[in-house]
Design an enzyme around this catalytic site. Structure first.
Site, PDB file in Angstrom:
ATOM      1  N   ASN A   9      20.607  -5.658  11.398  1.00 24.96           N
ATOM      2  CA  ASN A   9      21.310  -4.670   9.898  1.00 24.96           C
ATOM      3  C   ASN A   9      22.057  -3.921  10.114  1.00 24.96           C
ATOM      4  O   ASN A   9      22.097  -2.472  10.952  1.00 24.96           O
ATOM      5  CB  ASN A   9      19.670  -4.403   8.696  1.00 24.96           C
ATOM      6  CG  ASN A   9      20.443  -3.775   7.910  1.00 24.96           C
ATOM      7  OD1 ASN A   9      21.333  -3.314   7.873  1.00 24.96           O
ATOM      8  ND2 ASN A   9      19.263  -2.726   7.079  1.00 24.96           N
ATOM      9  N   LYS A  11      23.980  -1.966   8.465  1.00 30.75           N
ATOM     10  CA  LYS A  11      23.544  -0.932   7.548  1.00 30.75           C
ATOM     11  C   LYS A  11      25.462  -0.915   7.308  1.00 30.75           C
ATOM     12  O   LYS A  11      26.163  -1.214   7.034  1.00 30.75           O
ATOM     13  CB  LYS A  11      23.013  -0.094   7.961  1.00 30.75           C
ATOM     14  CG  LYS A  11      21.689  -0.349   8.207  1.00 30.75           C
ATOM     15  CD  LYS A  11      20.293   1.288   8.376  1.00 30.75           C
ATOM     16  CE  LYS A  11      19.026   0.344   8.429  1.00 30.75           C
ATOM     17  NZ  LYS A  11      18.085   1.227   8.344  1.00 30.75           N
ATOM     18  N   HIS A  95      15.886  -3.521   0.948  1.00 33.53           N
ATOM     19  CA  HIS A  95      15.161  -3.431   1.584  1.00 33.53           C
ATOM     20  C   HIS A  95      15.113  -1.551   1.472  1.00 33.53           C
ATOM     21  O   HIS A  95      15.452  -1.273   0.669  1.00 33.53           O
ATOM     22  CB  HIS A  95      16.309  -2.741   2.629  1.00 33.53           C
ATOM     23  CG  HIS A  95      16.829  -2.011   4.398  1.00 33.53           C
ATOM     24  ND1 HIS A  95      16.321  -0.876   3.961  1.00 33.53           N
ATOM     25  CD2 HIS A  95      16.958  -3.012   5.451  1.00 33.53           C
ATOM     26  CE1 HIS A  95      16.545  -0.047   5.505  1.00 33.53           C
ATOM     27  NE2 HIS A  95      16.585  -1.546   5.560  1.00 33.53           N
ATOM     28  N   GLU A  97      16.259   1.253   1.800  1.00 36.35           N
ATOM     29  CA  GLU A  97      17.298   1.897   0.996  1.00 36.35           C
ATOM     30  C   GLU A  97      17.805   1.624   0.244  1.00 36.35           C
ATOM     31  O   GLU A  97      18.603   1.700  -0.440  1.00 36.35           O
ATOM     32  CB  GLU A  97      17.948   2.081   2.644  1.00 36.35           C
ATOM     33  CG  GLU A  97      17.332   3.035   3.909  1.00 36.35           C
ATOM     34  CD  GLU A  97      17.791   2.482   4.715  1.00 36.35           C
ATOM     35  OE1 GLU A  97      19.340   1.546   4.729  1.00 36.35           O
ATOM     36  OE2 GLU A  97      17.330   3.455   5.842  1.00 36.35           O
ATOM     37  N   GLU A 180       8.646  -3.324   6.899  1.00 32.61           N
ATOM     38  CA  GLU A 180       9.554  -1.805   7.257  1.00 32.61           C
ATOM     39  C   GLU A 180       8.772  -1.034   6.744  1.00 32.61           C
ATOM     40  O   GLU A 180       9.025  -0.461   5.784  1.00 32.61           O
ATOM     41  CB  GLU A 180      10.828  -2.215   6.831  1.00 32.61           C
ATOM     42  CG  GLU A 180      12.119  -3.376   7.621  1.00 32.61           C
ATOM     43  CD  GLU A 180      13.314  -3.323   7.732  1.00 32.61           C
ATOM     44  OE1 GLU A 180      13.845  -3.457   9.169  1.00 32.61           O
ATOM     45  OE2 GLU A 180      13.891  -2.168   6.939  1.00 32.61           O
ATOM     46  N   GLY A 186      15.025   4.196  10.957  1.00 32.48           N
ATOM     47  CA  GLY A 186      15.742   5.875  11.019  1.00 32.48           C
ATOM     48  C   GLY A 186      15.172   7.170  12.378  1.00 32.48           C
ATOM     49  O   GLY A 186      15.597   7.266  12.289  1.00 32.48           O
ATOM     50  N   SER A 226      12.670   0.800  13.773  1.00 27.43           N
ATOM     51  CA  SER A 226      13.001   2.301  14.916  1.00 27.43           C
ATOM     52  C   SER A 226      13.115   1.510  16.506  1.00 27.43           C
ATOM     53  O   SER A 226      11.509   1.587  17.483  1.00 27.43           O
ATOM     54  CB  SER A 226      11.871   3.848  15.505  1.00 27.43           C
ATOM     55  OG  SER A 226      12.455   4.059  14.640  1.00 27.43           O
TER      56      SER A 226
HETATM   57  P1  13P Z   1      15.923   1.276  12.227  1.00 33.32           P
HETATM   58  O1  13P Z   1      15.658   0.119  13.513  1.00 33.32           O
HETATM   59  O2  13P Z   1      17.225   2.291  12.148  1.00 33.32           O
HETATM   60  O3  13P Z   1      14.820   2.380  12.900  1.00 33.32           O
HETATM   61  O4  13P Z   1      16.703   0.330  10.907  1.00 33.32           O
HETATM   62  C1  13P Z   1      15.319  -0.387  10.214  1.00 33.32           C
HETATM   63  C2  13P Z   1      15.897  -0.957   9.583  1.00 33.32           C
HETATM   64  O5  13P Z   1      15.757   0.079   8.412  1.00 33.32           O
HETATM   65  C3  13P Z   1      16.487  -2.566   9.613  1.00 33.32           C
HETATM   66  O6  13P Z   1      17.194  -3.086   8.371  1.00 33.32           O
END
Ligand code: 13P
Length: 270
Positions: A9, A11, A95, A97, A180, A186, A226
């Site tokens: 992803n 982002k 997600h 976010e 997640e 992150g 992560s």
């Molecule tokens: P990270 O791997 O940067 O923690 O992000 C995970 C994520 O949100 C994947 O959709």
């Protein structure tokens, strides 16, 4: 037998030049890897570029979001059919976010509602994706406050059930769930592998209650948050974790390829 999946992803990263370079480098790195479905999910603006870069490979393309209407006056939104026409097979839905859990402003609430997805909109998006033959990667996960309050299991159950309302039994093989935990995204603070396995097992239990054990055993449950080269093997060695949804580590071809190789190797050994 479930084939593992590693989905990147990206982002809000990569313009078209960067997307071309990253996708091409990933293709080179994972060329010889078998037994792992690799999915790249760039921003909307780079979908066509990445489609071209992965042409003639086994990599697949995914988007990061969709809107449930087929067309109309929805400025800034993108429909399932448009994603299909860019070559997408997958789409990330719900997600954290986008579930209004972006940012760190619990006092004001402002940032937390910027995108405003919730269980109901996530369900509409899942149904729209399936109706268009896109495979949704449905994200669920608890915040640190919810975990500390002992609400993780109930919340995960509710999120999975709500996201999959009205999904037909014949569509289950197209649905992927990604666990997640919001606090692991992150932050560098990966979820303990045994605990991630336990929650992924709980998700499979809910899938079994909803669609029957046989279907649940065929469905992919990924972990995200992560995931990095130094922790991937512990996670992938766990029975219930079928792969990863990866943010940061998917932005470097070498580190993403390490995750892909780890998934392929750990699962072929088990
Ligand atoms: P990270 O791997 O940067 O923690 O992000 C995970 C994520 O949100 C994947 O959709």
């Amino acid at each position: 037998m479930r084939i593992p999946m590693m989905a990147g992803n990206w982002k809000m990263n990569c313009d078209n030049d960067e997307a071309w370079d990253l996708a091409s480098a990933v293709c080179d790195e994972v060329e010889d890897v078998e037994n792992c479905q690799v999915v790249l999910c760039p921003p909307f603006t780079a979908l066509s570029t990445v489609e071209e870069a992965i042409e003639d490979t086994d990599l697949a393309l995914g988007a990061q979001n969709l809107y449930w209407a087929e067309s109309g006056a929805f400025t800034g939104e993108v429909a399932a059919k448009m994603l299909l026409s860019c070559g997408c097979e997958y789409v990330i839905v719900g997600h954290s976010e986008r579930r209004g859990r972006f940012g760190e402003a619990p006092e004001t609430g402002e940032l937390l509602t910027v995108f405003g997805d919730n269980d109901a909109t996530v369900n509409k998006k899942v149904l729209a994706a399936l109706a268009a033959d896109l495979r949704p990667i449905v994200c669920v996960g608890e915040t640190i406050a919810e975990r500390q309050a002992g609400q993780t299991d109930a919340l995960i159950r509710d999120q999975v059930k709500a996201a999959l309302a009205h999904v037909k039994a014949q569509d289950t093989e197209d649905v992927i769930i990604a666990y997640e935990p919001v606090w692991a995204i992150g932050t560098g603070e990966v979820c303990d592998a045994k605990e991630a396995n336990r929650v992924c097992g709980l998700i499979r239990e809910v899938l079994g209650e909803r669609f029957g054990q046989e279907s649940a055993q065929e469905m992919l449950v990924l972990y995200g948050g992560s995931m990095k080269p130094d922790n991937v093997r512990g996670l992938m060695a766990e029975e219930e974790i079928d792969g990863g949804l990866v943010g940061g580590a998917s932005l470097k071809a070498e580190s993403f390829a390490e995750l892909v190789r780890a998934a392929a190797e750990e699962k072929s050994e088990s």
